[in-house]
Write an enzyme that holds these catalytic residues in place. Structure first.
Site, PDB file in Angstrom:
ATOM      1  N   LYS A   1       7.703  24.029   7.969  1.00 49.88           N
ATOM      2  CA  LYS A   1       8.277  24.153   9.308  1.00 49.88           C
ATOM      3  C   LYS A   1       8.389  22.773   9.968  1.00 49.88           C
ATOM      4  O   LYS A   1       7.646  21.867   9.624  1.00 49.88           O
ATOM      5  CB  LYS A   1       7.375  25.046  10.186  1.00 49.88           C
TER       6      LYS A   1
ATOM      7  N   ARG B   1       6.865  39.041   4.816  1.00 48.02           N
ATOM      8  CA  ARG B   1       7.357  40.217   4.078  1.00 48.02           C
ATOM      9  C   ARG B   1       6.736  40.286   2.685  1.00 48.02           C
ATOM     10  O   ARG B   1       6.613  41.346   2.111  1.00 48.02           O
ATOM     11  CB  ARG B   1       8.884  40.189   4.025  1.00 48.02           C
TER      12      ARG B   1
END
Ligand SMILES: [Zn+2]
Length: 302
Positions: free
Chosen positions: A49, A123
């Site tokens: 990130k 996920r």
């Protein structure tokens, strides 16, 4: 749990898979399973990130924290219901041993996953927990996750994103949000949204394009939630605040408690079954479904 383990392999901290049980009803009564995303720090992994606000990624365990909060409240309120809490907990770190973009892993369900972006790790930990949830023969499974920045773009910090393959469950959760002041809004799950998840090398890729990113994430999860009534709450916008008011909000503990206590109060406890129609027919009293129908229909139009 190859998908969960792939996320954890870059961290010096060992993973933990937490299972909690609240037994407030007869053992024969099918439980509600709550699955909370527990990424205790999310750097993004090798798909790292940007630096600004990365400190807030300690809040990427907001889903897990809400499940723990619900269990603490259940121990005080003691509603007549059975609840199972599942928390896949790990960091997502960049490391010499970390999973790489392009790696293919095998999930607990047997489906293979091409990991195209290691920052779409929520996920990956959730899909194995959803498969694990099947063994409890649940009446419903609800996963709670700070899953996508796209959900923040769609709904901001006001409403949690609600996705469900079961209209009755979606109605109940929407209504629980309205009456608890911890609101959510139903989002679509059309199969066309899953097109971008197709992979040449695996059964599914872990990301699609930027468009409708919260929906494609939900479509990924839905592949692992075929055998029970399922809902997904994307709390990326509602679990914490930034800036001067930085801190966790505790959402959606209120919504979940409202849902669970209402379910416990319903006179006909549902029985374990894989049939969605039988489950929803048993747990929704005629008067309540009549009341909640108009609002849920409005939600579906959005
Ligand atoms: Zn991430």
């Amino acid at each position: 749990m190859g998908a969960f383990m792939a996320v954890a392999q870059g961290s010096a901290e060992p993973l933990r898979f937490i299972v909690m049980r609240y037994k407030g009803a007869a053992a024969a009564q099918a439980p509600v399973v709550l699955v909370g995303k527990g990424i205790t720090f999310d750097t993004g992994g090798i798909s790292i990130k940007p630096a600004p606000e990365m400190d807030e990624m300690k809040y990427d365990m907001g889903g897990a924290a809400s499940v723990l909060g619900v269990f603490k409240a259940l121990s005080h309120l003691k509603p007549a219901i059975n609840v199972v809490g599942l928390i896949p907990a790990t960091e997502n770190m960049p490391d010499g041993l970390a999973v790489k973009p392009g790696d293919v892993v095998t999930s607990m369900s047997g489906q293979t996953i091409e990991i195209l972006n290691t920052d779409a790790e929520g996920r990956l930990v959730l899909c194995d927990a959803l498969t694990y949830a099947e063994r409890f023969k649940p009446q419903a499974v609800i996963d709670i996750a700070t899953l996508t920045g796209a959900c923040v773009i769609a709904l901001g910090a006001v409403r949690t994103g609600l996705f469900s393959s079961d209209d009755a469950l979606a109605q109940q959760l929407h209504q629980a949000g309205e009456s608890s002041g911890d609101s959510c809004w139903r989002m679509p799950l059309d199969d066309e949204y899953a097109e971008g998840l197709k992979s040449r090398f695996a059964d599914v890729a872990n990301v699609a394009g930027r468009a409708a990113g919260s929906v494609t994430a939900a479509k990924f999860l839905q592949r692992f939630a075929q055998n029970f009534s399922w809902a997904h709450l994307d709390i990326a916008g509602t679990a914490w605040r930034s800036g001067a008011a930085k801190g966790a909000t505790g959402r959606p503990v209120g919504l979940l408690l409202q849902y669970l206590t209402q379910l416990a109060a319903s006179s006909q406890p549902p029985v374990a079954t894989k049939s969605k129609r039988a489950v929803t027919g048993a747990k929704t009293s005629p008067s309540r479904s009549a009341v909640s129908r108009p609002k849920a229909r409005a939600a579906r139009k959005a």
